[in-house]
Structures are given as C-alpha cells and as structure tokens.
Design an enzyme around this catalytic site. Structure first.
Site, PDB file in Angstrom:
ATOM      1  N   ARG A  66      18.855   6.607 -25.075  1.00  0.00           N
ATOM      2  CA  ARG A  66      19.511   7.199 -23.900  1.00  0.00           C
ATOM      3  C   ARG A  66      21.008   7.404 -24.138  1.00  0.00           C
ATOM      4  O   ARG A  66      21.683   6.538 -24.685  1.00  0.00           O
ATOM      5  CB  ARG A  66      19.292   6.271 -22.705  1.00  0.00           C
ATOM      6  CG  ARG A  66      20.063   6.678 -21.474  1.00  0.00           C
ATOM      7  CD  ARG A  66      19.501   6.065 -20.242  1.00  0.00           C
ATOM      8  NE  ARG A  66      19.714   4.627 -20.146  1.00  0.00           N
ATOM      9  CZ  ARG A  66      19.314   3.915 -19.086  1.00  0.00           C
ATOM     10  NH1 ARG A  66      18.647   4.500 -18.099  1.00  0.00           N
ATOM     11  NH2 ARG A  66      19.535   2.629 -19.038  1.00  0.00           N
ATOM     12  N   LYS A 105      13.382   5.916 -13.792  1.00  0.00           N
ATOM     13  CA  LYS A 105      13.750   5.916 -12.362  1.00  0.00           C
ATOM     14  C   LYS A 105      14.932   6.833 -12.079  1.00  0.00           C
ATOM     15  O   LYS A 105      14.922   7.596 -11.131  1.00  0.00           O
ATOM     16  CB  LYS A 105      14.147   4.501 -11.887  1.00  0.00           C
ATOM     17  CG  LYS A 105      13.023   3.517 -11.765  1.00  0.00           C
ATOM     18  CD  LYS A 105      13.476   2.254 -11.030  1.00  0.00           C
ATOM     19  CE  LYS A 105      14.615   1.529 -11.701  1.00  0.00           C
ATOM     20  NZ  LYS A 105      14.314   0.976 -13.017  1.00  0.00           N
ATOM     21  N   ARG A 130      25.153   3.317 -22.958  1.00  0.00           N
ATOM     22  CA  ARG A 130      25.470   2.193 -22.069  1.00  0.00           C
ATOM     23  C   ARG A 130      25.536   0.883 -22.861  1.00  0.00           C
ATOM     24  O   ARG A 130      24.708   0.657 -23.741  1.00  0.00           O
ATOM     25  CB  ARG A 130      24.386   2.082 -20.990  1.00  0.00           C
ATOM     26  CG  ARG A 130      24.778   2.763 -19.707  1.00  0.00           C
ATOM     27  CD  ARG A 130      23.641   2.801 -18.728  1.00  0.00           C
ATOM     28  NE  ARG A 130      23.067   1.487 -18.411  1.00  0.00           N
ATOM     29  CZ  ARG A 130      22.168   1.289 -17.466  1.00  0.00           C
ATOM     30  NH1 ARG A 130      21.735   2.312 -16.738  1.00  0.00           N
ATOM     31  NH2 ARG A 130      21.682   0.093 -17.231  1.00  0.00           N
ATOM     32  N   ARG A 142      16.679  -7.616 -19.796  1.00  0.00           N
ATOM     33  CA  ARG A 142      16.491  -6.836 -18.558  1.00  0.00           C
ATOM     34  C   ARG A 142      15.000  -6.716 -18.229  1.00  0.00           C
ATOM     35  O   ARG A 142      14.604  -6.777 -17.063  1.00  0.00           O
ATOM     36  CB  ARG A 142      17.124  -5.449 -18.719  1.00  0.00           C
ATOM     37  CG  ARG A 142      18.654  -5.530 -18.652  1.00  0.00           C
ATOM     38  CD  ARG A 142      19.323  -4.326 -19.278  1.00  0.00           C
ATOM     39  NE  ARG A 142      19.051  -3.083 -18.606  1.00  0.00           N
ATOM     40  CZ  ARG A 142      19.138  -1.888 -19.194  1.00  0.00           C
ATOM     41  NH1 ARG A 142      19.462  -1.787 -20.471  1.00  0.00           N
ATOM     42  NH2 ARG A 142      18.899  -0.804 -18.512  1.00  0.00           N
ATOM     43  N   ARG A 182      15.987  -5.168  -5.802  1.00  0.00           N
ATOM     44  CA  ARG A 182      15.562  -5.721  -7.097  1.00  0.00           C
ATOM     45  C   ARG A 182      14.861  -7.064  -6.910  1.00  0.00           C
ATOM     46  O   ARG A 182      14.368  -7.636  -7.867  1.00  0.00           O
ATOM     47  CB  ARG A 182      16.765  -6.003  -7.979  1.00  0.00           C
ATOM     48  CG  ARG A 182      17.384  -4.917  -8.824  1.00  0.00           C
ATOM     49  CD  ARG A 182      16.577  -4.308  -9.902  1.00  0.00           C
ATOM     50  NE  ARG A 182      17.243  -4.168 -11.164  1.00  0.00           N
ATOM     51  CZ  ARG A 182      17.984  -3.130 -11.529  1.00  0.00           C
ATOM     52  NH1 ARG A 182      18.186  -2.113 -10.723  1.00  0.00           N
ATOM     53  NH2 ARG A 182      18.513  -3.095 -12.720  1.00  0.00           N
TER      54      ARG A 182
HETATM   55  P1  AMP Z   1      20.395  -0.211 -13.880  1.00  0.00           P
HETATM   56  O1  AMP Z   1      21.341   0.941 -14.040  1.00  0.00           O
HETATM   57  O2  AMP Z   1      19.498  -0.083 -12.685  1.00  0.00           O
HETATM   58  O3  AMP Z   1      19.626  -0.511 -15.154  1.00  0.00           O
HETATM   59  O4  AMP Z   1      21.313  -1.488 -13.577  1.00  0.00           O
HETATM   60  C1  AMP Z   1      22.235  -1.954 -14.521  1.00  0.00           C
HETATM   61  C2  AMP Z   1      22.630  -3.378 -14.182  1.00  0.00           C
HETATM   62  O5  AMP Z   1      23.282  -3.395 -12.886  1.00  0.00           O
HETATM   63  C3  AMP Z   1      21.473  -4.355 -14.040  1.00  0.00           C
HETATM   64  O6  AMP Z   1      21.078  -4.906 -15.297  1.00  0.00           O
HETATM   65  C4  AMP Z   1      22.093  -5.411 -13.115  1.00  0.00           C
HETATM   66  O7  AMP Z   1      22.992  -6.248 -13.832  1.00  0.00           O
HETATM   67  C5  AMP Z   1      22.920  -4.560 -12.162  1.00  0.00           C
HETATM   68  N1  AMP Z   1      22.156  -4.148 -10.968  1.00  0.00           N
HETATM   69  C6  AMP Z   1      21.793  -2.885 -10.600  1.00  0.00           C
HETATM   70  N2  AMP Z   1      21.150  -2.888  -9.430  1.00  0.00           N
HETATM   71  C7  AMP Z   1      21.082  -4.176  -9.028  1.00  0.00           C
HETATM   72  C8  AMP Z   1      20.522  -4.834  -7.910  1.00  0.00           C
HETATM   73  N3  AMP Z   1      19.868  -4.164  -6.943  1.00  0.00           N
HETATM   74  N4  AMP Z   1      20.659  -6.181  -7.830  1.00  0.00           N
HETATM   75  C9  AMP Z   1      21.318  -6.884  -8.768  1.00  0.00           C
HETATM   76  N5  AMP Z   1      21.860  -6.329  -9.871  1.00  0.00           N
HETATM   77  C10 AMP Z   1      21.744  -4.986 -10.013  1.00  0.00           C
END
Ligand code: AMP
Length: 213
Positions: free
Chosen positions: A127, A13, A160, A171, A88
C-alpha cells in the site's frame, strides 16, 4: 444511510468506504485518517495517540471517541455516513449507539469485509498513500502512472509507518482480540452484512451496493 465498515486491517475498508460514500452521497469518516491528521498537527490527542499507533495498538477509547462522535454530529453527516475504523471494540460501539440514540438515529447496516490472510498481508505491504490528497495506491494492484507520484495531484506517495510486517502482525492480533467481537454485536442486532472481499475493489463495491439496495 448510516453504515459501519468492519473487517481486519488491509481488507479494503478504506477504499470501499470512500467509494461507497461517493456513490451514496454521504460522508466518509475514517478514524485512522483523523488520528494521523491529529498526529501530524501535533495536537494534544495526536501526541497521546502516536505511540499506540506506531505499535499497532488501539488508541484509548476516550481519545478516539472524542474525535469521531464530534464528526458524526456535524451538519455534513446529516444525510448519513460511512464509518471506517470505528468502532473497534464493544465499548466504542455502545458509545456510538448512545450518541446516535440521543438524536433519534441509529446504524442501518454494519458491513463486515472478509479476505484471507495472504491477500491482507499483500495489500498492506504494497500500500502507498498520497501525502497531499491521501489517495490510495498499491505497487502491484493499483500502481501510480509514475512511480512514487500521485496520479491525481502529483503529491509524493509514502508508505504508512505501521505498514511493516511486524506491526501488521500486531494489528491483526489486536483485530482478533478486540474488534472481531463486533461481528457478534451487530449480528445480534440483525444489522450485519458479511461480504467476501478477496476480489478487486470494483467487484467488491458492486457486491455491497447490490446487497444494501
Ligand atoms: P487504521 O487506519 O484503521 O488502520 O488505523 C491506524 C491506527 O489508528 C490503528 O492501528 C490504531 O492505533 C488507531 N485507531 C484507528 N481507529 C481506532 C479506533 N476506533 N480505536 C482505537 N484506535 C484506533
């Protein structure tokens, strides 16, 4: 154009959202980046979000929505945006729809990227990100010219904290439980576009551009 990118963690994404936003001349809004920035800055939202993020859980809706809905309304988003990582869950999707409707706007397309589980785990564990400019690398698929160093700004690359196997599994579980219901939500609104994303990034981007034009 207002686009949402959906799909499991590791499906690509972030890369697709960035490239798509560049191609279309619209803003890339990434909820994960905004939250990581808040954690780094030690802001109130960041302090509250950190534990959830470390475990791979969703951060409570009211915290994330504050950050995202503010950004969606900025002048920089006037021509449109690609939302990456938000919504989400259904509650966030409804909040987004309401905020846009209050400005006589709506989402044009929700693009759902799909890849098989092996591809996803391989992408996430390999990554690496630049600590300065956030550019994305992968130890096998997109290796930097010099190990551990960003090609663009010479910043240090890092992994990360939540890209470890245990958190990745959580996740993916959270995605199945909470986020996959959005596929149905946008399908019912006739806005869903499903794209197979197992191939390399350039091929996937061309598929998306062909479909949305
Ligand atoms: P990502 O970079 O999209 O993988 O997001 C990393 C982490 O940020 C996720 O595992 C969540 O803990 C938090 N996160 C990101 N976007 C959201 C969202 N829209 N709602 C809730 N938590 C989020």
């Amino acid at each position: 154009m207002r686009i949402i990118l959906l799909g499991a963690p590791g499906v690509g994404k972030g890369t697709q959202a960035k490239n798509l936003a560049e191609q279309l001349g619209i803003l890339h809004i990434c909820s994960g980046d905004l939250l990581r920035q808040a954690v780094k800055q030690g802001s109130e939202i960041g302090k509250k979000a950190k534990d959830f993020m470390d475990k791979g859980e969703l951060v409570p809706d009211e915290l994330v929505s504050q950050l995202i809905l503010k950004t969606v309304g900025q002048p920089g988003a006037r021509n449109g945006f690609v939302l990456d990582g938000y919504p989400r869950n259904i509650h966030q999707a409804v909040e987004l729809d309401k905020t846009l409707a209050s400005r006589n706007q709506e989402i044009d397309t929700a693009i759902c990227l799909e890849a098989n589980q092996e591809v996803i785990i391989q992408r996430l564990t390999g990554r690496r990100l630049c600590s300065k400019c956030q550019a994305n690398f992968h130890i096998k698929n997109i290796p930097p010219k010099k190990e551990g160093i960003c090609d663009h700004c010479q910043g240090q690359l890092y992994q990360r904290a939540d890209d470890n196997e245990e958190t990745i599994k959580n996740r993916l579980k959270v995605y199945q439980q909470e986020t996959s219901s959005l596929i149905d939500y946008y399908q019912k609104k006739n806005k869903l576009l499903q794209i197979i994303a197992n191939e390399e990034a350039g091929v996937v981007l061309n598929k998306i551009l062909k479909e949305i034009k």
